[in-house]
Design an enzyme around this catalytic site. Structure first.
Site, short mmCIF file in Angstrom:
data_model
loop_
_atom_site.label_atom_id
_atom_site.label_comp_id
_atom_site.label_asym_id
_atom_site.label_seq_id
_atom_site.Cartn_x
_atom_site.Cartn_y
_atom_site.Cartn_z
N HIS A 40 59.58 17.77 2.15
CA HIS A 40 58.22 17.24 1.92
C HIS A 40 58.05 15.92 2.67
O HIS A 40 57.03 15.69 3.32
CB HIS A 40 57.97 16.96 0.43
CG HIS A 40 57.93 18.17 -0.45
ND1 HIS A 40 58.60 18.23 -1.65
CD2 HIS A 40 57.27 19.35 -0.32
CE1 HIS A 40 58.36 19.41 -2.23
NE2 HIS A 40 57.56 20.11 -1.44
N LYS A 84 52.53 26.09 -14.35
CA LYS A 84 53.84 26.23 -13.70
C LYS A 84 54.99 25.63 -14.50
O LYS A 84 56.13 25.72 -14.10
CB LYS A 84 53.78 25.56 -12.32
CG LYS A 84 53.26 26.47 -11.23
CD LYS A 84 53.65 25.93 -9.86
CE LYS A 84 53.32 26.90 -8.75
NZ LYS A 84 53.63 26.32 -7.44
N ARG A 98 58.14 27.03 5.91
CA ARG A 98 59.58 27.19 6.14
C ARG A 98 59.93 28.59 6.58
O ARG A 98 60.67 28.79 7.52
CB ARG A 98 60.36 26.89 4.84
CG ARG A 98 60.37 25.44 4.45
CD ARG A 98 60.82 25.29 3.03
NE ARG A 98 59.97 26.12 2.17
CZ ARG A 98 59.88 26.00 0.85
NH1 ARG A 98 60.64 25.13 0.23
NH2 ARG A 98 59.08 26.76 0.14
N SER A 147 61.95 22.56 -3.87
CA SER A 147 62.08 21.88 -5.17
C SER A 147 62.90 22.73 -6.14
O SER A 147 63.69 22.20 -6.92
CB SER A 147 60.69 21.60 -5.75
OG SER A 147 59.99 20.74 -4.92
O1 PNS Z 1 53.98 23.00 -4.03
P1 PNS Z 1 53.20 24.24 -4.39
O2 PNS Z 1 53.38 24.56 -5.85
O3 PNS Z 1 53.49 25.41 -3.49
O4 PNS Z 1 51.65 23.84 -4.17
C1 PNS Z 1 50.64 24.76 -4.44
C2 PNS Z 1 49.26 24.09 -4.38
C3 PNS Z 1 49.19 22.86 -5.27
C4 PNS Z 1 48.97 23.68 -2.96
C5 PNS Z 1 48.24 25.16 -4.85
O5 PNS Z 1 48.66 25.72 -6.06
C6 PNS Z 1 46.84 24.62 -5.03
O6 PNS Z 1 46.19 24.24 -4.08
N1 PNS Z 1 46.39 24.54 -6.29
C7 PNS Z 1 45.13 23.95 -6.66
C8 PNS Z 1 44.19 24.97 -7.29
C9 PNS Z 1 43.43 25.70 -6.21
O7 PNS Z 1 42.76 25.12 -5.39
N2 PNS Z 1 43.56 27.04 -6.22
C10 PNS Z 1 42.92 27.86 -5.25
C11 PNS Z 1 43.74 27.98 -3.99
S1 PNS Z 1 45.35 28.64 -4.31
#
Ligand code: PNS
Length: 158
Positions: free
Chosen positions: A17, A41, A90, A128
């Site tokens: 990150h 989560k 990745r 993570s």
């Molecule tokens: O690190 P992660 O868990 O892969 O990140 C995921 C993240 C936070 C980018 C994604 O879950 C997100 O954008 N969540 C916010 C809710 C949202 O906008 N949902 C619609 C698109 S998935």
């Protein structure tokens, strides 16, 4: 002014990150790291712990800040006057999920572009979840996460 949002769970932030943050800080005038306050989560670290770890490691950049959000990413990006969403890639497995999210975000709000940065090969195996797996069995975290947050992670698993 080109503002980018770099969203994620960051449970916890890894060296992978941090590499994406470092590289996007060179590409955009401002980068806002968006920490999702995601109850679904069941994160190991609270949103405040995750934010505080990120704040410790971004002090080296003068154009990077961190904030937490809940709700839709496109709404968070809009509130912060960002035009770009930055994501790191990745593996091919990441690609399928990220493509779907990028298309969904585009459908929700076509104002934003999602920019993908390919991981540096040194970090391609770090996630993570891997970090938490290592921490759980008291393995070596050096090289996986920024040095300054190792103690905090170890304390969580004591
Ligand atoms: O690190 P992660 O868990 O892969 O990140 C995921 C993240 C936070 C980018 C994604 O879950 C997100 O954008 N969540 C916010 C809710 C949202 O906008 N949902 C619609 C698109 S998935």
């Amino acid at each position: 002014m080109r503002i980018a949002v770099y969203p994620g769970s960051f449970d916890p932030i890894t060296n992978g990150h941090l590499d994406i943050i470092r590289r996007s800080a060179k590409l955009y005038d401002r980068v806002i790291v968006g920490v999702l306050d995601n109850i679904d989560k069941k994160p190991v670290f609270s949103v405040e712990e995750r934010r505080s770890m990120i704040e410790q490691v971004i002090t080296e950049f003068d154009n990077v800040s961190c904030d937490t959000f809940s709700g839709l990413l496109v709404d968070f990006a809009k509130q912060n006057h960002a035009s770009v969403i930055v994501k790191g890639l990745r593996t091919v497995a990441d690609f399928e999920y990220e493509l779907q999210m990028a298309l969904l975000n585009k459908a929700l709000n076509p104002e934003f572009e999602t920019m993908f940065l390919m991981t540096d090969t040194k970090y391609s195996y770090i996630s993570s979840s891997m970090v938490k797996g290592v921490a759980k069995y008291h393995g070596e975290l050096e090289g996986l996460v920024p040095h300054s947050i190792i103690r905090l992670i170890e304390e969580k698993y004591q």
